[in-house]
Design a protein around this motif. Structure first.
Motif, mmCIF file in Angstrom:
data_model
loop_
_atom_site.group_PDB
_atom_site.id
_atom_site.type_symbol
_atom_site.label_atom_id
_atom_site.label_comp_id
_atom_site.label_asym_id
_atom_site.label_seq_id
_atom_site.Cartn_x
_atom_site.Cartn_y
_atom_site.Cartn_z
ATOM 1 N N THR A 62 0.821 -1.207 0.000
ATOM 2 C CA THR A 62 0.000 0.000 0.000
ATOM 3 C C THR A 62 0.858 1.260 0.000
ATOM 4 N N VAL A 63 2.039 1.190 0.625
ATOM 5 C CA VAL A 63 2.953 2.339 0.593
ATOM 6 C C VAL A 63 3.395 2.594 -0.833
ATOM 7 N N CYS A 64 3.762 1.523 -1.529
ATOM 8 C CA CYS A 64 4.168 1.653 -2.925
ATOM 9 C C CYS A 64 3.038 2.218 -3.774
ATOM 10 N N ALA A 65 1.832 1.680 -3.580
ATOM 11 C CA ALA A 65 0.680 2.147 -4.353
ATOM 12 C C ALA A 65 0.408 3.619 -4.093
ATOM 13 N N LYS B 205 -5.363 0.927 -3.734
ATOM 14 C CA LYS B 205 -5.498 1.704 -2.495
ATOM 15 C C LYS B 205 -6.923 1.727 -1.971
ATOM 16 N N GLY B 206 -7.890 1.501 -2.844
ATOM 17 C CA GLY B 206 -9.281 1.519 -2.407
ATOM 18 C C GLY B 206 -9.797 2.906 -2.121
ATOM 19 N N ALA B 207 -9.376 3.874 -2.910
ATOM 20 C CA ALA B 207 -9.813 5.252 -2.719
ATOM 21 C C ALA B 207 -10.268 5.828 -4.051
ATOM 22 N N SER B 208 -10.697 7.067 -4.041
ATOM 23 C CA SER B 208 -11.239 7.733 -5.220
ATOM 24 C C SER B 208 -10.202 8.660 -5.833
ATOM 25 N N ALA B 209 -9.973 8.503 -7.130
ATOM 26 C CA ALA B 209 -9.040 9.372 -7.837
ATOM 27 C C ALA B 209 -9.528 10.817 -7.824
ATOM 28 N N ALA C 209 -5.643 8.824 15.763
ATOM 29 C CA ALA C 209 -5.254 8.983 14.365
ATOM 30 C C ALA C 209 -5.340 7.690 13.555
ATOM 31 N N PRO C 210 -4.671 6.597 13.960
ATOM 32 C CA PRO C 210 -4.713 5.384 13.110
ATOM 33 C C PRO C 210 -6.119 4.840 12.877
ATOM 34 N N PRO C 211 -6.956 4.691 13.915
ATOM 35 C CA PRO C 211 -8.288 4.107 13.653
ATOM 36 C C PRO C 211 -9.259 5.058 12.977
ATOM 37 N N LEU C 212 -9.015 6.364 13.036
ATOM 38 C CA LEU C 212 -9.963 7.321 12.467
ATOM 39 C C LEU C 212 -9.571 7.801 11.076
ATOM 40 N N LEU C 213 -8.268 7.893 10.799
ATOM 41 C CA LEU C 213 -7.813 8.554 9.584
ATOM 42 C C LEU C 213 -8.344 7.886 8.323
ATOM 43 N N ILE C 214 -8.026 6.599 8.139
ATOM 44 C CA ILE C 214 -8.437 5.915 6.910
ATOM 45 C C ILE C 214 -9.864 5.384 6.980
ATOM 46 N N PRO C 215 -10.235 4.627 8.037
ATOM 47 C CA PRO C 215 -11.598 4.059 8.040
ATOM 48 C C PRO C 215 -12.706 5.099 8.118
ATOM 49 N N VAL C 216 -12.470 6.224 8.776
ATOM 50 C CA VAL C 216 -13.540 7.183 9.020
ATOM 51 C C VAL C 216 -13.343 8.470 8.213
ATOM 52 N N VAL C 217 -12.261 9.205 8.485
ATOM 53 C CA VAL C 217 -12.065 10.535 7.903
ATOM 54 C C VAL C 217 -11.976 10.470 6.387
ATOM 55 N N PHE C 218 -11.111 9.594 5.865
ATOM 56 C CA PHE C 218 -10.932 9.512 4.424
ATOM 57 C C PHE C 218 -12.221 9.097 3.718
ATOM 58 N N ASN C 219 -12.946 8.136 4.290
ATOM 59 C CA ASN C 219 -14.180 7.686 3.649
ATOM 60 C C ASN C 219 -15.266 8.751 3.686
ATOM 61 N N VAL D 176 -19.342 7.559 -10.479
ATOM 62 C CA VAL D 176 -18.658 6.386 -11.015
ATOM 63 C C VAL D 176 -17.418 6.040 -10.219
ATOM 64 N N VAL D 177 -16.586 7.054 -9.888
ATOM 65 C CA VAL D 177 -15.310 6.769 -9.238
ATOM 66 C C VAL D 177 -15.522 6.136 -7.874
ATOM 67 N N ARG D 178 -16.670 6.369 -7.264
ATOM 68 C CA ARG D 178 -16.924 5.796 -5.948
ATOM 69 C C ARG D 178 -17.091 4.279 -6.032
ATOM 70 N N CYS D 179 -17.449 3.753 -7.188
ATOM 71 C CA CYS D 179 -17.674 2.319 -7.315
ATOM 72 C C CYS D 179 -16.394 1.520 -7.101
ATOM 73 N N GLN D 180 -15.227 2.097 -7.421
ATOM 74 C CA GLN D 180 -13.986 1.366 -7.291
ATOM 75 C C GLN D 180 -13.676 1.010 -5.844
ATOM 76 N N PRO D 181 -13.608 1.992 -4.921
ATOM 77 C CA PRO D 181 -13.321 1.610 -3.538
ATOM 78 C C PRO D 181 -14.417 0.761 -2.919
ATOM 79 N N MET D 182 -15.676 0.971 -3.327
ATOM 80 C CA MET D 182 -16.761 0.163 -2.770
ATOM 81 C C MET D 182 -16.617 -1.289 -3.209
ATOM 82 N N ARG D 183 -16.234 -1.482 -4.488
ATOM 83 C CA ARG D 183 -16.089 -2.841 -4.992
ATOM 84 C C ARG D 183 -14.916 -3.539 -4.319
#
Length: 281
Positions: free
Chosen positions: A148-151, A182-186, A246-256, A270-277
Motif C-alpha cells: 500500500t505504501v508503494c501504491a 489503495k481503495g480510494a477515489s481518484a 489517528a490510526p483508527p480514524l484517519l483511513i476508516p472514518v475521515v478519508f471515507n 462512477v469513481v466511488r464504485c472502485q473503492p466500494m467494490r
C-alpha cells in the motif's frame, strides 16, 4: 478559468476612479463566497459565477479570491493558449498603473530566489527515470511487505501526470492504482491535492495540514490552545492521544467521509464504485 462566467459586479458610477482600473486594496475586498475577484497578469477577473463550473473544483479557485493567482494559473494550466480564451467573459479590468504587479502581501525577495533558481519552470519528468524510480519503490515496498505504501507513491506520480508524456495514460493508470490497489477515489485525491499545491502549508486552506479539529500543528500553539481551552480538545496532551485516535480514524472514518462528501458535492458517482467494490471483495 473557463467559458460561461457572467459579470455580476460593475464599476460604480461616481466612484472617483477610471472604469475598470483597480487597486490591490479594492481587489482584496472581493474575497467572500458570493463575491470573488482575482488577478492574473495584472488583469482583474470576476469569478463569482464561474467558481461552481470550474473544472478543477470551486474550492481550488476560491482559494485565490481577492488575491493574485498568476502563479497558480500558470502551474495548473499547461496549455495557456487554450485557456486564455475562457478568461475573456470574466475580465472586468486591470490593476492601476501605480500598483505593483505582485500582491503587496507576498514576500518579493523569496519570489526572486524562486525565479532565479528556476523553481517556477514546468519540467516534464523523463519517462525512463520515472519508471525506474517507481520500480525501485515497488521492489522496496514489496520487501517491506507493504504494497500500500508503494501504491500510494505510484498513484501520486501518476496523479501528477509525471510518468507518461500523454496525460490520458497517466489518468488511466492513476485511477487503477488508487481505485483498485489503495481503495480510494481518484477524484477525491485530485480534489484535495490540487488544493494542497494551491496553498501548501497554509492553515485552513491546505487540506494536508487540516487536522479536522482533533490536533493542532506546531510546538507552541498546541500548548497555548490546550491551556486556554481554545476549540475542542486538550491539545497540550495531544501527544498522548494521537496514536489512539489517528490510526483508527484517519483511513476508516475521515478519508471515507471525505470521499463521500466529494462524491456528493461534485457528483462523481462512477469513481466511488472502485473503492466500494474493493472493500466488498
Amino acid at each position: 478559468m473557463g467559458v460561461g462566467g457572467q459579470l455580476t459586479d460593475t464599476v460604480e458610477a461616481g466612484s472617483g476612479r477610471d472604469a475598470g482600473v483597480f487597486t490591490w486594496e479594492e481587489v482584496h475586498k472581493h474575497c467572500s463566497r458570493k463575491d470573488q475577484w482575482l488577478v492574473i497578469n495584472r488583469k482583474v477577473y470576476n469569478i463569482t459565477q464561474w467558481t461552481k463550473r470550474h473544472p478543477g473544483g470551486s474550492s481550488v479557485i476560491s482559494l485565490y479570491a481577492g488575491e493574485d493567482a498568476t502563479e497558480a494559473f500558470t502551474a495548473f494550466h499547461p496549455d495557456l493558449n487554450f485557456v486564455q480564451k475562457f478568461l475573456k467573459p470574466l475580465l472586468i479590468g486591470e490593476l492601476a498603473a501605480a500598483e505593483p504587479s505582485q500582491d503587496p502581501n507576498k514576500n518579493v525577495s523569496l519570489e526572486i530566489i524562486f525565479v532565479n533558481e528556476g523553481l517556477r519552470q514546468r519540467k516534464m519528468v523523463c519517462l525512463r527515470r520515472s519508471l525506474c524510480s517507481s520500480a525501485s519503490i515497488w521492489v522496496t515496498s514489496c520487501c517491506w511487505s507493504d504494497v500500500t505504501v508503494c501504491a500510494g507513491w505510484l498513484q501520486h506520480d501518476f496523479g501528477h501526470l509525471s510518468v507518461f508524456k500523454k496525460s490520458g495514460w497517466n489518468h488511466l493508470v492513476h485511477k487503477f492504482v488508487i481505485g483498485h490497489l489503495k481503495g480510494a477515489s481518484a477524484s477525491w485525491w485530485n480534489h484535495l491535492h490540487f488544493r494542497h499545491h494551491s496553498k501548501p502549508n497554509v492553515l485552513d486552506k491546505d487540506p494536508d495540514v487540516n487536522m479536522s479539529g482533533l490536533f493542532v500543528l506546531g510546538a507552541v500553539q498546541p500548548v497555548e490552545y490546550g491551556i486556554k481551552k481554545i476549540k475542542h480538545m486538550p491539545y497540550n496532551h495531544q501527544h498522548q492521544y494521537f496514536f489512539l485516535l489517528a490510526p483508527p480514524l484517519l483511513i476508516p472514518v475521515v478519508f471515507n467521509l471525505q470521499i463521500l462528501r466529494t462524491m456528493i458535492s461534485r457528483r462523481d458517482w462512477v469513481v466511488r464504485c472502485q473503492p466500494m467494490r474493493r472493500r466488498a471483495l
